[in-house]
Design an enzyme around this catalytic site. Structure first.
Site, PDB file in Angstrom:
ATOM      1  N   ASN A 114       0.837  -1.209   0.000  1.00 41.13           N
ATOM      2  CA  ASN A 114       0.000   0.000   0.000  1.00 41.13           C
ATOM      3  C   ASN A 114       0.866   1.251   0.000  1.00 41.13           C
ATOM      4  O   ASN A 114       0.532   2.245  -0.641  1.00 41.13           O
ATOM      5  CB  ASN A 114      -0.950  -0.004   1.202  1.00 41.13           C
ATOM      6  N   ARG A 117       2.826  -1.357  27.098  1.00 34.37           N
ATOM      7  CA  ARG A 117       2.168  -0.828  25.904  1.00 34.37           C
ATOM      8  C   ARG A 117       1.983   0.685  25.982  1.00 34.37           C
ATOM      9  O   ARG A 117       2.074   1.387  24.978  1.00 34.37           O
ATOM     10  CB  ARG A 117       0.806  -1.512  25.731  1.00 34.37           C
ATOM     11  N   LEU A 165      -0.520  -3.077  11.596  1.00 34.89           N
ATOM     12  CA  LEU A 165      -1.233  -4.008  12.459  1.00 34.89           C
ATOM     13  C   LEU A 165      -1.222  -3.586  13.930  1.00 34.89           C
ATOM     14  O   LEU A 165      -1.601  -4.353  14.806  1.00 34.89           O
ATOM     15  CB  LEU A 165      -0.639  -5.414  12.313  1.00 34.89           C
ATOM     16  N   ILE A 177      -4.354   1.344  17.166  1.00 32.82           N
ATOM     17  CA  ILE A 177      -4.079   2.765  17.374  1.00 32.82           C
ATOM     18  C   ILE A 177      -4.653   3.200  18.727  1.00 32.82           C
ATOM     19  O   ILE A 177      -5.856   3.067  18.958  1.00 32.82           O
ATOM     20  CB  ILE A 177      -4.679   3.602  16.227  1.00 32.82           C
ATOM     21  N   ASN A 181      -7.293   4.844   7.422  1.00 32.23           N
ATOM     22  CA  ASN A 181      -6.955   3.427   7.344  1.00 32.23           C
ATOM     23  C   ASN A 181      -7.645   2.817   6.127  1.00 32.23           C
ATOM     24  O   ASN A 181      -8.694   3.283   5.697  1.00 32.23           O
ATOM     25  CB  ASN A 181      -7.431   2.710   8.615  1.00 32.23           C
ATOM     26  N   HIS A 235      -9.311  -0.731   4.840  1.00 30.96           N
ATOM     27  CA  HIS A 235      -9.804  -2.037   5.304  1.00 30.96           C
ATOM     28  C   HIS A 235     -10.246  -2.845   4.086  1.00 30.96           C
ATOM     29  O   HIS A 235     -10.952  -2.320   3.222  1.00 30.96           O
ATOM     30  CB  HIS A 235     -10.974  -1.858   6.275  1.00 30.96           C
ATOM     31  N   ASP A 244     -12.614  -0.010  13.089  1.00 29.34           N
ATOM     32  CA  ASP A 244     -13.259   0.109  11.771  1.00 29.34           C
ATOM     33  C   ASP A 244     -14.614   0.822  11.860  1.00 29.34           C
ATOM     34  O   ASP A 244     -15.520   0.557  11.077  1.00 29.34           O
ATOM     35  CB  ASP A 244     -13.443  -1.270  11.108  1.00 29.34           C
TER      36      ASP A 244
END
Length: 207
Positions: free
Chosen positions: A14, A66, A91, A94, A108, A110, A151
Site C-alpha cells: 500500500n 504498551r 497491524l 491505534i 486506514n 480495510h 473500523d
C-alpha cells in the site's frame, strides 16, 4: 503541502501504491515525511529508504509496557509535524491518545466494504476467508478515518470487487488490493491534501 506519516507493519504494497500515485500525479499537494513501522524486518522500511524518506522502527518489544510504546509512537509522529497519519497495512492497534491527538486526521484502508467483515479479529486474510465462507458475491475495500472504535470511523471512499467462483482467500486478497485498495487509498489522500474532505455529524462529505 500536506505532510504525512505512513505507518506500516509488513511488505509495504500500500505504501508503494501511494508512492507510485505521487510519481504519477494522482496524489498532488502531499509529501511523506516519515515511514514508521513496529516491525524492524518490515520491507516497507526499505522502500522508504530507497526513496530517501525517513524510515523509523518503533517496536513494542523495546518498551516495558504498551503505554510507554504508545507514547513513544505518538511523540515520534508529532516530531515530524505531520497533518495526516496514513495506516498502510499497519497491524498496531491505534491508541486513544493518538486518536485524540489527530481527530479525523488518521486514515486506514480495510479490505472489505464496511460494515461487512470488519471490527475486532477481521484483518489480513481473515477478512477474505470470512467473505468467501459467507458466500457474498461482492466485496471490496474501504478507506475511513480512525476513531476510538475498530473500523467504526467515518467512511471516505469505498470500491467494490466481484468475487469469482474459483477464488481462494489469497487470490481474492490480491484482487482486492489491485482493484480497490491501491486505487482508493491514493485517491482519498489526494482529496484530503486538496481540502475536499469534511466530516460533519460522523459522515464524510466530498466537495
Amino acid at each position: 503541502m500536506l505532510k504525512m506519516a505512513v505507518l506500516v507493519s509488513g511488505g509495504g504494497t500500500n505504501l508503494q501504491a501511494i508512492l507510485d500515485a505521487m510519481d504519477n500525479g494522482i496524489i498532488t499537494n502531499a509529501e511523506i515525511s516519515a515511514v514508521i513501522s513496529n516491525n524492524p524486518g518490515a520491507y516497507a522500511l526499505k522502500r522508504a529508504e530507497a526513496r530517501g524518506i525517513d524510515a523509523v522502527c518503533i517496536s513494542p518489544k523495546s518498551f516495558e509496557n504498551r503505554e510507554a510504546f504508545n507514547e513513544a509512537l505518538l511523540a515520534k509522529i508529532q516530531s515530524y509535524g505531520v497533518d495526516l497519519v496514513v495506516l498502510a497495512g499497519c497491524l498496531v492497534v491505534i491508541p486513544k491518545i493518538m486518536v485524540d491527538a489527530y481527530p479525523n486526521r488518521i486514515i486506514n484502508i480495510h479490505p472489505a466494504l464496511i460494515p461487512a467483515f470488519c471490527g475486532t479479529g477481521y484483518y489480513g486474510l481473515k477478512v477474505h476467508e470470512a467473505a468467501l465462507e459467507r458466500g457474498v458475491k461482492i466485496t471490496g475495500a474501504t478507506v475511513h478515518f480512525v476513531d476510538a472504535g475498530t473500523d467504526t470511523g467515518p467512511i471516505i471512499l469505498q470500491k467494490a470487487v466481484e468475487i469469482r467462483e474459483d477464488d481462494t482467500p489469497e487470490i481474492l486478497q490480491r484482487r482486492v488490493m489491485e482493484e480497490a485498495e491501491w486505487v482508493i487509498m491514493p485517491k482519498a489522500i489526494d482529496l484530503i491534501a486538496n481540502g475536499r474532505v469534511t466530516v460533519k455529524d460522523g459522515r464524510v462529505h466530498i466537495s
